[in-house]
Enzyme design. Sequence first.
Site, PDB file in Angstrom:
ATOM      1  N   LEU A 105       0.862  -1.180   0.000  1.00  0.00           N
ATOM      2  CA  LEU A 105       0.000   0.000   0.000  1.00  0.00           C
ATOM      3  C   LEU A 105       0.896   1.227   0.000  1.00  0.00           C
ATOM      4  O   LEU A 105       1.926   1.238   0.690  1.00  0.00           O
ATOM      5  CB  LEU A 105      -0.888   0.010   1.254  1.00  0.00           C
ATOM      6  CG  LEU A 105      -1.901  -1.132   1.397  1.00  0.00           C
ATOM      7  CD1 LEU A 105      -2.626  -1.027   2.729  1.00  0.00           C
ATOM      8  CD2 LEU A 105      -2.898  -1.140   0.247  1.00  0.00           C
ATOM      9  N   ASP A 106       0.515   2.263  -0.736  1.00  0.00           N
ATOM     10  CA  ASP A 106       1.383   3.430  -0.806  1.00  0.00           C
ATOM     11  C   ASP A 106       1.294   4.256   0.481  1.00  0.00           C
ATOM     12  O   ASP A 106       0.502   3.981   1.380  1.00  0.00           O
ATOM     13  CB  ASP A 106       1.124   4.268  -2.058  1.00  0.00           C
ATOM     14  CG  ASP A 106      -0.254   4.924  -2.071  1.00  0.00           C
ATOM     15  OD1 ASP A 106      -0.783   5.222  -0.994  1.00  0.00           O
ATOM     16  OD2 ASP A 106      -0.787   5.153  -3.172  1.00  0.00           O
ATOM     17  N   LEU A 107       2.111   5.282   0.558  1.00  0.00           N
ATOM     18  CA  LEU A 107       2.283   6.068   1.787  1.00  0.00           C
ATOM     19  C   LEU A 107       0.964   6.592   2.328  1.00  0.00           C
ATOM     20  O   LEU A 107       0.725   6.575   3.545  1.00  0.00           O
ATOM     21  CB  LEU A 107       3.248   7.231   1.513  1.00  0.00           C
ATOM     22  CG  LEU A 107       3.582   8.148   2.689  1.00  0.00           C
ATOM     23  CD1 LEU A 107       4.407   7.412   3.730  1.00  0.00           C
ATOM     24  CD2 LEU A 107       4.321   9.395   2.200  1.00  0.00           C
ATOM     25  N   THR A 109      -2.134   5.488   1.750  1.00  0.00           N
ATOM     26  CA  THR A 109      -3.212   4.513   1.797  1.00  0.00           C
ATOM     27  C   THR A 109      -3.161   3.761   3.115  1.00  0.00           C
ATOM     28  O   THR A 109      -2.090   3.363   3.570  1.00  0.00           O
ATOM     29  CB  THR A 109      -3.110   3.521   0.625  1.00  0.00           C
ATOM     30  OG1 THR A 109      -3.161   4.250  -0.610  1.00  0.00           O
ATOM     31  CG2 THR A 109      -4.242   2.515   0.654  1.00  0.00           C
ATOM     32  N   HIS A 188      -0.327   2.666  -8.410  1.00  0.00           N
ATOM     33  CA  HIS A 188      -1.336   3.696  -8.151  1.00  0.00           C
ATOM     34  C   HIS A 188      -2.594   3.482  -8.998  1.00  0.00           C
ATOM     35  O   HIS A 188      -3.190   4.442  -9.503  1.00  0.00           O
ATOM     36  CB  HIS A 188      -0.767   5.094  -8.429  1.00  0.00           C
ATOM     37  CG  HIS A 188       0.274   5.528  -7.440  1.00  0.00           C
ATOM     38  ND1 HIS A 188       0.126   5.373  -6.069  1.00  0.00           N
ATOM     39  CD2 HIS A 188       1.468   6.141  -7.618  1.00  0.00           C
ATOM     40  CE1 HIS A 188       1.193   5.873  -5.454  1.00  0.00           C
ATOM     41  NE2 HIS A 188       2.025   6.329  -6.364  1.00  0.00           N
TER      42      HIS A 188
END
Length: 233
Positions: A105-107, A109, A188
């Site tokens: 998961l990105d920063l 999220t 993304h």
Amino acid sequence: MESKRARLDRFISVNTGINRKHVRLMLAKGRVRVDGELARDIDQVVDEFSHICLDDKVLQANEASYVMLHKPVGVVSATIDDKHRTVIDLLEQDDKESLHIVGRLDLNTSGLLLLTNDGRWSKRLMDPEHKVGKLYRVHLQNPLTPDYISGFAQGMYFEFEDITTLPAELEIIDSYTALVTLYEGRYHQIKRMFGRFRNPVIGLHRISVGNIVLDNNLKPGESRVLTPKEIAL
């Protein structure tokens, strides 16, 4: 991360320095046990979680680990990072350094993040061929309209990678909130798909991976081991 599988005779030879011809004699004499059972077949395949003993000496006794983390916003899905706290930093497990992340998961999220040292298990979850759905709750800057549903269901072409995304499911919860189910994990992807409608994502939270659902009792930053039932799911 792939599971480390090998033939039993090769594993013993590599880990003891004993010639493979001699290892085969040891097997024939019943000196080797795998998971508590006598092992005589030189072609037997073992992996990193096979319990292997030669006479009374334990050669391998690794345990598989499966962890559920409620990832907060502002923490990176990485093992090491110079600028931000990592999800590994949040864990309390003694074996946390051996774990890898199952679907990052990105920063910005939040939500369900799975970690394990079992490469075969993580591959089954993340391989698009197995079509394991990942469910997200998405908050948008602008109102949603019904045409989003068909747009996601058709898949979208990303020119930079020259790929078309797999069909995704979108359910409108209210004017600014949707549930989205993805069956792959492009870079993304959700933000880029909503970008086609010129609608910025202002909040993204993963609820589940397959039938494994984020435990409501876990606060952001907290984790627990998966139950046997969850692992089997």
